[in-house]
Structures are given as C-alpha cells and as structure tokens.
Write a protein that holds these residues in place. Structure first.
Motif, short mmCIF file in Angstrom:
data_model
loop_
_atom_site.label_atom_id
_atom_site.label_comp_id
_atom_site.label_asym_id
_atom_site.label_seq_id
_atom_site.Cartn_x
_atom_site.Cartn_y
_atom_site.Cartn_z
N GLN A 67 7.93 -3.97 0.50
CA GLN A 67 7.31 -3.03 1.43
C GLN A 67 5.80 -3.03 1.26
O GLN A 67 5.29 -2.72 0.19
N ASP A 68 5.10 -3.40 2.31
CA ASP A 68 3.64 -3.33 2.34
C ASP A 68 3.24 -1.91 2.74
O ASP A 68 4.09 -1.06 3.02
N GLY A 83 3.47 5.78 -0.02
CA GLY A 83 2.16 5.14 -0.01
C GLY A 83 1.06 6.12 -0.36
O GLY A 83 -0.03 6.09 0.21
N ALA A 84 1.34 7.01 -1.34
CA ALA A 84 0.38 8.06 -1.69
C ALA A 84 -0.62 7.55 -2.71
O ALA A 84 -0.28 6.79 -3.61
N ASN A 85 -1.87 8.00 -2.55
CA ASN A 85 -2.86 7.85 -3.62
C ASN A 85 -3.83 9.02 -3.52
O ASN A 85 -4.50 9.17 -2.49
N VAL A 86 -3.87 9.84 -4.53
CA VAL A 86 -4.81 10.96 -4.52
C VAL A 86 -5.82 10.82 -5.66
O VAL A 86 -6.52 11.77 -5.99
N ALA A 140 7.72 7.83 -3.01
CA ALA A 140 8.17 6.50 -2.61
C ALA A 140 6.96 5.59 -2.46
O ALA A 140 5.89 6.02 -2.02
N HIS A 141 7.15 4.33 -2.83
CA HIS A 141 6.02 3.40 -2.79
C HIS A 141 6.53 1.98 -2.57
O HIS A 141 7.55 1.60 -3.12
N GLY A 142 5.81 1.23 -1.77
CA GLY A 142 6.18 -0.16 -1.54
C GLY A 142 5.67 -1.05 -2.68
O GLY A 142 4.53 -0.89 -3.12
N ASP A 143 6.51 -1.99 -3.12
CA ASP A 143 6.06 -2.87 -4.22
C ASP A 143 5.08 -3.94 -3.74
O ASP A 143 4.55 -4.69 -4.53
N HIS A 174 4.69 0.31 9.93
CA HIS A 174 5.52 -0.45 10.87
C HIS A 174 6.37 -1.51 10.17
O HIS A 174 7.24 -2.10 10.79
N HIS A 175 6.13 -1.73 8.86
CA HIS A 175 7.02 -2.63 8.11
C HIS A 175 8.24 -1.90 7.55
O HIS A 175 9.08 -2.52 6.91
N LEU A 176 8.28 -0.59 7.72
CA LEU A 176 9.31 0.19 7.05
C LEU A 176 10.70 -0.05 7.64
O LEU A 176 10.85 -0.13 8.86
N ASP A 177 11.71 -0.16 6.78
CA ASP A 177 13.11 -0.14 7.23
C ASP A 177 13.45 1.34 7.48
O ASP A 177 13.84 2.06 6.56
N ALA A 178 13.25 1.78 8.72
CA ALA A 178 13.32 3.23 9.02
C ALA A 178 14.70 3.82 8.75
O ALA A 178 14.80 4.89 8.13
N PRO A 179 15.80 3.16 9.16
CA PRO A 179 17.11 3.77 8.87
C PRO A 179 17.38 3.91 7.37
O PRO A 179 17.89 4.94 6.92
#
Ligand code: CO
Length: 386
Positions: free
Chosen positions: A364-365, A258-261, A333-336, A369-374
């Motif tokens: 993935q938003d 979820g990066a944006n610079v 990595a980035h959520g669509d 907390h929406h992340l599939d952590a495993p």
C-alpha cells in the motif's frame, strides 16, 4: 466484475422489509426514489450481494408493468464492471440487444444499463459501474464560509466521520470507501477548508490544523451528532487525532491511515515537492484531477497554501505526552509502501497512544486511490463496531 445485487420486484416494500428482518435479521440501509424510472428502490445488506427491492411509484413505470405481467419475484441480476461505458460498447458490438442506448443513472450513484432477457436465457441482466457524476454535497454554515459534507449510508447505524488528505476531497479520495462502508455506518464525509466543495476560509493562511478540526465540529453540530467514530487519512488523520485530543467526548473510536504528526524536515520537503503546482503541472493526470475536484485555478492556490502549511509541520509536532493522553480506542493503519511516511511513524504512534492497535497494509502506497476499499472497510468495521 462481480454480482453486485439481485433485484426483486415487490408490491409493498415495508412488508418485504419486515419479511427479511424476520428471515435474516437483514435491515434496509438505503432507500431511493428514481423518478425517471417510476421506482422506489430499497437496498438490503444480505451478507454478499445486496438485495434491491423495486416497488412501482406510478402505474406506467416499467416495474409496474412487470408486476402486472409477472407478479412479485426475482427481477434482475446486476453485475458491477470496472468501466460501464466500455462494457456497453463491447456488448452492443457483440450483438446483444441493450435496453438502454447508453448507460443511465440508476440507484445508489451507479450508472447502469440492461440487456434484453431474450439474449440472456430469460434473465434480465443489469451491468452497473460507479458513477463519475459528481456527488452532491450539503453545506454547514461557518460564519461567512461553508463546510461541504455528504451525509449518507444507513441513518440507523453508528455515525462515522470520514476525513480526506491534503489536496484531496471526498469526491477525489473517498468514494470507493464510502460505498463499502455505507451499509454499516451513517457516513458523514467532510470536505476540509479550501478543499473540494467547501469554501476557501482564505483568511486562514497558513491554515492552522485547528481550523480543519473546527470544520468537523461545525458539521457534527449542524447535524446534531454529539459523538461519532472518526476515520482520517493523512491530513485527516492528524485532524482526527487533534479532535480526539481536544474534544474527547465527541470521538467514540478513531481510525487513522497514513498518519504522521511528527514530521521531519526531509518529509516536509518531499511533500512540498510533490504538491508544488509547477511540479504537478508536469503530471497532467494529477493536474486534471486537482482541477476537477477543487476547480481551476483554485487548486493552485490551495496547493500553495498546503505548501505553507506543510513547511511549518516539522516545528509543530504533536508531542508524545499529548499523544499519550489520547485514550480513544484507535486503529493505526499504514501502508508498507508509503512513499511519504516511514512505517516507524505508525509504530511509534501505536506504541505512544494508550489504546491503539496496528494494521500494516501490504503493497500500500500513500495515495488513497491505491486502497483495497472493501478489505480496508472490513478492518474499519471490526475496529469501530465492537
Ligand atoms: Co438494479
């Protein structure tokens, strides 16, 4: 619900560790004394469900009585459930004899209870759930201020620094990911200035990104960690990139999500609207979460500071020529379904960094907390541990 671990009663933990190392090459990654139970627990990574070795620390503890009556061997199966209180209430109502009147604190930050084996074919069954009890941070001094951090996981494994997002904290965003990463890394999760349990650094307003970077260096220096892998989410991703840019030798490999610079004015406006305390107050669950993790009314002050920080971002791009000099091996990595940042930012970042690969997470938003952590932890491992 899944089989989380298998408990084995042992008389000599070190001898058993030696056995499993010879058998499987499996190593201990977490050891914990639970004084209230008179037990020393040691977790082993056995590929799927973990093994929990249980050794008595005093002669009158339940595990000592078990060892005296039945000797070493299988002790219990532990199933993880999403809501351990609900499971306790449901099974009590269904007539199961429960060995604990309420879920209690167990090893590994879990809340647990046991079911009487007479009701379960002679197998002692534990149900466990992630504890809502707050984490207990350590503090690294930074002048008159303090940076909170959580040093956990496997002390023999490579160090991984984890950085949360703006308005987030380790407590709020990182717990499921930490649980999935702890067997494989020494996890060093940091609360950034003004966030979570770190102090306010109130003089820095608007907060420069460099201050957050310095928070990380403060913790690494405090722990004597020269080089670490770094994972950063959102704001933490920007901090990770800045760290790799300015302190190349301190970052072994980098992963960002979820990066944006390179913010646009529109993106800054959308983010400011989302963290405006007046707007958050209309979403009671978020207001409650912020109050819980940062304090009330402290979160409102932090939100105002983050708004001022965000206002400046469209004028403070990380320029392409700086990015193109970050040769740290990086996973972008980035959520669509990221509601704040378009996937194009991640694509551009991956193409501009000289040694980067791209992961697009389906459905993935932005919020963690929406992340599939495993699943994400497996991706991090395959990128970082090579
Ligand atoms: Co157990």
């Amino acid at each position: 619900m899944h089989l989380e671990h298998i408990g084995i009663a042992v008389t000599d933990t070190s001898a058993t560790l030696d056995l499993y190392e010879r058998l499987l090459g499996a190593r201990a990654y977490k050891r914990e004394r639970v004084e209230s139970e008179g037990v020393l627990t040691t977790f082993l990574d056995a590929g799927g469900p973990r093994l929990e070795l249980l050794e008595a620390t005093r002669a009158d503890s339940p595990i000592a009585r078990h060892l005296a009556a039945r000797g070493e061997g299988l002790h219990h199966l532990a199933f993880e459930v999403p809501d351990v209180d609900a499971a306790h209430a449901r099974l009590a109502a269904a007539g199961f004899r429960l060995l604990n009147p309420a879920p209690k604190r167990g090893a590994d930050d879990k809340r647990i209870f046991f079911i009487h084996p007479k009701d379960t074919n002679g197998v002692l069954i534990e149900l466990c759930g992630t504890s809502p009890l707050p984490l207990d941070p350590d503090m690294a001094p930074a002048g008159n201020e303090r940076v909170a951090f959580y040093d956990g996981g496997n002390p023999q494994a490579p160090a991984l620094v984890l950085l949360h997002g703006a308005m987030g904290s380790v407590e709020l965003e990182m717990r499921p990911l930490l649980a999935a990463l702890e067997p494989h890394f020494r996890t060093i999760a940091v609360d950034l200035a003004g966030h979570g349990r770190s102090s306010d650094f109130a003089e820095a307003d608007p907060i420069p990104l460099e201050l957050f970077r310095d928070n990380v260096l403060t913790v690494m220096d405090h722990l004597g960690v020269g080089t670490a892998h770094v994972f950063g989410f959102s704001l933490g991703a920007a901090v990770g990139l800045l760290l790799a840019h300015s302190q190349r030798a301190r970052v072994a490999r980098l992963a960002v999500l979820g990066a944006n610079v390179q913010w646009t004015e529109d993106e800054a406006r959308a983010m400011i609207a989302a963290i405006n305390p007046a707007a958050v107050a209309e979403r009671p669950r978020w207001a409650a979460r912020f109050a819980e993790t940062h304090g009330e009314p402290r979160w409102r002050v932090l939100a105002s500071r983050v708004m001022r920080f965000t206002e400046r971002l469209p004028q403070h791009h990380f320029p392409d020529d700086a990015l193109s000099r970050i040769d740290t091996p990086t996973l972008v990595a980035h959520g669509d379904r990221d509601r704040f940042f378009r996937l194009e930012h991640a694509l551009h970042l991956q193409r501009t960094l000289p040694d980067a690969r791209l992961a697009v997470l389906p459905n993935q938003d932005h919020p963690l907390h929406h992340l599939d952590a495993p699943l994400f932890a497996r991706m991090l491992r395959s990128h970082l541990l090579r």
